[in-house]
Design a protein around this motif. Sequence first.
Motif, PDB file in Angstrom:
ATOM      1  N   UNK A  47       0.733  -1.378   0.110  1.00 37.25           N
ATOM      2  CA  UNK A  47       0.136  -0.022  -0.069  1.00 37.25           C
ATOM      3  C   UNK A  47       0.931   1.292   0.026  1.00 37.25           C
ATOM      4  N   UNK A  48       2.179   1.283   0.818  1.00 37.98           N
ATOM      5  CA  UNK A  48       2.868   2.371   0.886  1.00 37.98           C
ATOM      6  C   UNK A  48       3.843   2.535  -0.179  1.00 37.98           C
ATOM      7  N   UNK A  49       4.331   1.408  -0.780  1.00 30.15           N
ATOM      8  CA  UNK A  49       5.208   1.369  -1.795  1.00 30.15           C
ATOM      9  C   UNK A  49       5.181   0.756  -3.063  1.00 30.15           C
ATOM     10  N   UNK A  50       4.142   0.122  -2.984  1.00 28.24           N
ATOM     11  CA  UNK A  50       3.618  -0.590  -4.513  1.00 28.24           C
ATOM     12  C   UNK A  50       4.319  -1.624  -4.812  1.00 28.24           C
ATOM     13  N   UNK A  51       5.519  -2.058  -4.467  1.00 27.48           N
ATOM     14  CA  UNK A  51       6.337  -3.067  -4.862  1.00 27.48           C
ATOM     15  C   UNK A  51       7.792  -3.002  -4.320  1.00 27.48           C
ATOM     16  N   UNK A  52       8.595  -4.059  -4.288  1.00 31.50           N
ATOM     17  CA  UNK A  52       9.937  -4.123  -3.767  1.00 31.50           C
ATOM     18  C   UNK A  52      10.666  -2.994  -4.550  1.00 31.50           C
ATOM     19  N   UNK A  53      10.625  -2.930  -5.845  1.00 35.84           N
ATOM     20  CA  UNK A  53      11.159  -1.831  -6.633  1.00 35.84           C
ATOM     21  C   UNK A  53      10.864  -0.464  -6.236  1.00 35.84           C
ATOM     22  N   UNK A  54       9.600  -0.102  -5.972  1.00 36.99           N
ATOM     23  CA  UNK A  54       9.356   1.261  -5.442  1.00 36.99           C
ATOM     24  C   UNK A  54       9.795   1.392  -3.977  1.00 36.99           C
ATOM     25  N   UNK A  55       9.879   0.292  -3.147  1.00 38.77           N
ATOM     26  CA  UNK A  55      10.591   0.500  -1.787  1.00 38.77           C
ATOM     27  C   UNK A  55      11.797   0.808  -1.903  1.00 38.77           C
ATOM     28  N   UNK A  56      12.546  -0.114  -2.910  1.00 37.64           N
ATOM     29  CA  UNK A  56      14.071   0.417  -3.098  1.00 37.64           C
ATOM     30  C   UNK A  56      14.264   1.744  -3.392  1.00 37.64           C
ATOM     31  N   UNK A  57      13.486   2.247  -4.367  1.00 34.93           N
ATOM     32  CA  UNK A  57      13.639   3.642  -4.957  1.00 34.93           C
ATOM     33  C   UNK A  57      13.433   4.585  -3.482  1.00 34.93           C
ATOM     34  N   UNK A  58      12.379   4.364  -2.737  1.00 32.89           N
ATOM     35  CA  UNK A  58      12.282   5.064  -1.624  1.00 32.89           C
ATOM     36  C   UNK A  58      13.316   5.176  -0.615  1.00 32.89           C
ATOM     37  N   UNK A  59      14.141   3.898  -0.516  1.00 29.31           N
ATOM     38  CA  UNK A  59      15.292   3.818   0.490  1.00 29.31           C
ATOM     39  C   UNK A  59      16.637   4.494  -0.105  1.00 29.31           C
ATOM     40  N   UNK A  60      16.580   4.293  -1.501  1.00 27.92           N
ATOM     41  CA  UNK A  60      17.836   5.126  -2.123  1.00 27.92           C
ATOM     42  C   UNK A  60      17.652   6.522  -1.830  1.00 27.92           C
ATOM     43  N   UNK A  61      16.307   7.068  -2.422  1.00 24.77           N
ATOM     44  CA  UNK A  61      16.160   8.524  -2.191  1.00 24.77           C
ATOM     45  C   UNK A  61      16.550   8.851  -0.651  1.00 24.77           C
ATOM     46  N   UNK A  62      16.044   8.089   0.155  1.00 20.89           N
ATOM     47  CA  UNK A  62      16.204   8.565   1.761  1.00 20.89           C
ATOM     48  C   UNK A  62      17.640   8.450   2.108  1.00 20.89           C
ATOM     49  N   UNK A  63      18.129   7.573   1.658  1.00 20.01           N
ATOM     50  CA  UNK A  63      19.608   7.528   2.193  1.00 20.01           C
ATOM     51  C   UNK A  63      20.491   8.351   1.553  1.00 20.01           C
ATOM     52  N   UNK A  64      20.499   8.618   0.025  1.00 26.57           N
ATOM     53  CA  UNK A  64      20.970   9.813  -0.404  1.00 26.57           C
ATOM     54  C   UNK A  64      20.891  11.196   0.013  1.00 26.57           C
ATOM     55  N   UNK A  65      19.667  11.322   0.405  1.00 26.79           N
ATOM     56  CA  UNK A  65      19.421  12.636   0.922  1.00 26.79           C
ATOM     57  C   UNK A  65      19.781  12.975   2.198  1.00 26.79           C
ATOM     58  N   UNK A  66      19.813  11.888   3.165  1.00 28.06           N
ATOM     59  CA  UNK A  66      20.124  12.069   4.550  1.00 28.06           C
ATOM     60  C   UNK A  66      21.928  12.134   4.393  1.00 28.06           C
ATOM     61  N   UNK A  67      22.538  11.394   3.627  1.00 27.53           N
ATOM     62  CA  UNK A  67      24.130  11.211   3.425  1.00 27.53           C
ATOM     63  C   UNK A  67      24.398  12.942   2.892  1.00 27.53           C
ATOM     64  N   UNK A  68      23.703  13.244   1.942  1.00 29.12           N
ATOM     65  CA  UNK A  68      23.829  14.703   1.378  1.00 29.12           C
ATOM     66  C   UNK A  68      23.615  15.879   2.437  1.00 29.12           C
ATOM     67  N   UNK A  69      22.700  15.405   3.339  1.00 24.55           N
ATOM     68  CA  UNK A  69      22.517  16.444   4.548  1.00 24.55           C
ATOM     69  C   UNK A  69      23.707  16.342   5.447  1.00 24.55           C
ATOM     70  N   UNK A  70      23.936  15.267   5.603  1.00 24.43           N
ATOM     71  CA  UNK A  70      25.333  15.296   6.480  1.00 24.43           C
ATOM     72  C   UNK A  70      26.312  15.869   5.761  1.00 24.43           C
ATOM     73  N   UNK A  71      26.858  15.622   4.657  1.00 26.53           N
ATOM     74  CA  UNK A  71      27.768  16.341   3.968  1.00 26.53           C
ATOM     75  C   UNK A  71      27.856  17.726   3.942  1.00 26.53           C
ATOM     76  N   UNK A  72      26.574  18.449   3.578  1.00 25.92           N
ATOM     77  CA  UNK A  72      26.524  19.745   3.898  1.00 25.92           C
ATOM     78  C   UNK A  72      26.678  20.357   5.087  1.00 25.92           C
ATOM     79  N   UNK A  73      26.232  19.657   6.015  1.00 28.11           N
ATOM     80  CA  UNK A  73      26.252  19.972   7.630  1.00 28.11           C
ATOM     81  C   UNK A  73      27.677  20.191   7.773  1.00 28.11           C
TER      82      UNK A  73
END
Length: 216
Positions: A47-73
Motif C-alpha cells: 500500500x505504501x510502496x507498491x512493490x519491492x522496486x518502489x520500496x528500494x527507490x524510496x530507500x535510495x532516495x532517503x539514504x542519498x538525501x540523508x548522506x547529502x544532508x550530513x555532508x552539507x552540514x
Amino acid sequence: MSSDSDLTARARIRDAAIALFTERGIAGATIRDIAQAAGVSSGLLRHHFGSKEGLRDACDEFAMGRIAQLQMAFTESATMGGALAPDAMALQQYLIRSLMDGSPRGAAMFEQAVLHGERWLASTDLQTSDARAFVAVLGALKMGMFLMRDQLSAALGEDVGEMPGYLRMIRASLEIFSQPLLTPEQADQALKALDRLDDSWTGDERSWQMSSMSKD
C-alpha cells in the motif's frame, strides 16, 4: 535510522528494508521478510510502496538525501559531528550494497551522488581542472573502503562494518585526507607528465604508444 517523530509505519518499513537490503542484498530480501521485520503486513507494505522496486527507490532516495544532508552540514560547520551521526554508517553500507548489484538504479544513484558532489565542490575553495572527474573519483575512493570490507577487516583484525572497526577505518581515512601525500613539486611534476601524455595522444593507441616511446 528514524527520529522519534518519524516512527510511522512507512518509516519502519523503510528502515527495515534498508537493514535487510544491506544484509542480504536487494534480491535476497523479500517483501514478506521486510514486512515481518517492520511489524506490518505485506499488504500494508505494498500500500505504501507498491512493490519491492518502489520500496528500494524510496530507500535510495532517503539514504542519498540523508548522506547529502550530513555532508552539507559538515561543509557548513567544519565539524565531524554530522558525518559521524549514528545512522551514517548504516546508510553508507546500504548505499554501497545498492550500488554493488550493478542495476540501472545503482548506476543512476552513483550519477546522483556525483551531482551532489559537484554542488558540494562548488561551495568549497578546492581547486580542480575537472570538477566532474574530481568528485567521481573521490566518491569511488571513499566507496572502495566499504567494497573491500572483508579485506580491510582481515588486515585490521576487526570488522570495519561494526564499531570500533568502523571508527578505526574512518579515523585512518581522515588522517589520509587531512594531509598531502605529495609535495607541491611532486604534484607539479606528475601533472606535467600527464599533460605530455595527453599531448601525445592522437586517438590511435598504437600511434600514442610509439609517440610515448620515442620521447623516452
